[in-house]
Design a protein around this motif. Structure first.
Motif, short mmCIF file in Angstrom:
data_model
loop_
_atom_site.label_atom_id
_atom_site.label_comp_id
_atom_site.label_asym_id
_atom_site.label_seq_id
_atom_site.Cartn_x
_atom_site.Cartn_y
_atom_site.Cartn_z
N SER A 2 0.85 -1.32 -0.05
CA SER A 2 -0.10 0.21 -0.03
C SER A 2 0.95 1.14 0.01
N ASN A 3 0.37 2.42 -0.49
CA ASN A 3 1.03 3.57 -0.87
C ASN A 3 2.24 3.68 -1.65
N GLN A 4 2.47 2.47 -2.37
CA GLN A 4 3.52 2.44 -3.18
C GLN A 4 3.11 3.14 -4.66
N PRO A 5 3.83 3.98 -5.09
CA PRO A 5 3.52 4.66 -6.51
C PRO A 5 3.60 3.37 -7.38
N LEU A 6 2.50 3.48 -8.35
CA LEU A 6 2.43 2.70 -9.50
C LEU A 6 3.54 2.60 -10.54
N SER A 7 4.22 3.84 -10.46
CA SER A 7 5.40 4.11 -11.48
C SER A 7 6.58 3.28 -10.80
N ASN A 8 6.67 3.10 -9.87
CA ASN A 8 7.78 2.49 -9.12
C ASN A 8 7.49 1.00 -9.12
N LEU A 9 6.61 0.38 -9.81
CA LEU A 9 6.27 -1.14 -9.75
C LEU A 9 6.95 -1.69 -11.21
N VAL A 10 7.79 -2.74 -10.87
CA VAL A 10 8.20 -3.35 -12.25
C VAL A 10 7.76 -4.98 -12.21
N PRO A 11 7.64 -5.36 -13.36
CA PRO A 11 7.28 -6.83 -13.55
C PRO A 11 8.43 -7.77 -13.38
N TYR A 12 8.18 -8.80 -12.40
CA TYR A 12 8.91 -10.09 -12.53
C TYR A 12 8.29 -11.13 -12.98
N THR A 13 9.03 -12.08 -13.65
CA THR A 13 8.22 -13.10 -14.39
C THR A 13 8.89 -14.51 -13.86
N CYS A 14 8.29 -15.62 -13.55
CA CYS A 14 8.73 -16.78 -13.31
C CYS A 14 8.34 -17.75 -14.51
N PHE A 15 9.44 -18.39 -15.03
CA PHE A 15 9.29 -19.11 -16.10
C PHE A 15 8.81 -20.73 -15.70
N GLY A 16 9.05 -20.92 -14.58
CA GLY A 16 8.57 -22.04 -13.85
C GLY A 16 6.95 -22.30 -14.11
N CYS A 17 6.31 -21.21 -13.73
CA CYS A 17 5.03 -21.49 -13.45
C CYS A 17 4.21 -20.30 -14.61
N ARG A 18 4.95 -19.61 -15.33
CA ARG A 18 4.38 -18.73 -16.26
C ARG A 18 3.67 -17.47 -15.62
N SER A 19 4.26 -17.06 -14.51
CA SER A 19 3.36 -15.84 -14.11
C SER A 19 4.34 -14.76 -13.94
N THR A 20 3.67 -13.75 -13.86
CA THR A 20 4.24 -12.41 -13.89
C THR A 20 3.56 -11.35 -12.87
N TYR A 21 4.19 -10.78 -12.25
CA TYR A 21 3.55 -9.95 -11.13
C TYR A 21 4.42 -8.89 -10.85
N LYS A 22 3.82 -7.45 -10.23
CA LYS A 22 4.64 -6.62 -10.19
C LYS A 22 5.01 -6.29 -8.94
N ARG A 23 6.39 -5.60 -8.42
CA ARG A 23 6.74 -5.26 -7.09
C ARG A 23 7.53 -4.08 -7.35
N PRO A 24 7.66 -3.77 -6.11
CA PRO A 24 8.37 -2.16 -6.37
C PRO A 24 9.92 -2.23 -6.75
N PHE A 25 10.25 -1.53 -7.31
CA PHE A 25 11.76 -1.52 -7.92
C PHE A 25 12.32 -1.42 -6.69
N GLU A 26 13.78 -2.04 -6.69
CA GLU A 26 14.58 -1.99 -5.84
C GLU A 26 15.94 -2.02 -6.51
N LYS A 27 16.79 -1.10 -6.46
CA LYS A 27 18.01 -1.29 -7.07
C LYS A 27 18.95 -2.53 -6.64
N GLY A 28 19.37 -3.39 -7.77
CA GLY A 28 20.24 -4.43 -7.32
C GLY A 28 19.43 -5.69 -7.35
N VAL A 29 18.13 -5.37 -7.08
CA VAL A 29 17.24 -6.84 -6.81
C VAL A 29 16.68 -7.21 -8.40
#
Length: 112
Positions: A2-29
């Motif tokens: 909550s309270n996380q600006p949408l512009s800071n969200l980036v997609p993460y993709t799992c090729f094992g289950c073919r899921s993509t979800y957005k999480r806050p951007f963290e440098k180096g992660v």
């Protein structure tokens, strides 16, 4: 999240289950644990749009590109003195050519 600006969200993709979800951007992660299957999910470029889960051909293409250092980041080619942004390939055959042609712009996700 909550309270996380949408512009800071980036997609993460799992090729094992073919899921993509957005999480806050963290440098180096560049990898996170997939909330669906617990596997490793790779940080993709904000422009990435995942294929439908059952579209095997497109998932093979995306996996091939990622395995060769392309997470849908901007890629450029030069025409004369002007640089142009390259479109990502539509199929696996084109992806193989793309990887060869733009290998100097690929990321090494193991070093990042």
């Amino acid at each position: 999240m909550s309270n996380q600006p949408l512009s800071n969200l980036v997609p993460y993709t799992c090729f094992g289950c073919r899921s993509t979800y957005k999480r806050p951007f963290e440098k180096g992660v560049f990898y996170r644990k997939c909330p669906t299957c617990g596997g490793a999910a790779l940080c993709m470029d904000i422009r990435f749009r995942p294929p439908k889960k059952l579209d095997d051909k497109q998932w093979k293409k995306v996996k091939y590109l990622v395995d060769h250092g392309f997470n849908f980041q901007k890629v450029y080619h030069k025409e004369g003195p002007i640089w142009h942004r390259e479109r990502y390939p539509q199929n696996l055959e084109q992806a193989k050519e793309f990887v060869i042609k733009f290998k100097d712009q690929a990321y090494d996700f193991n070093i990042i």
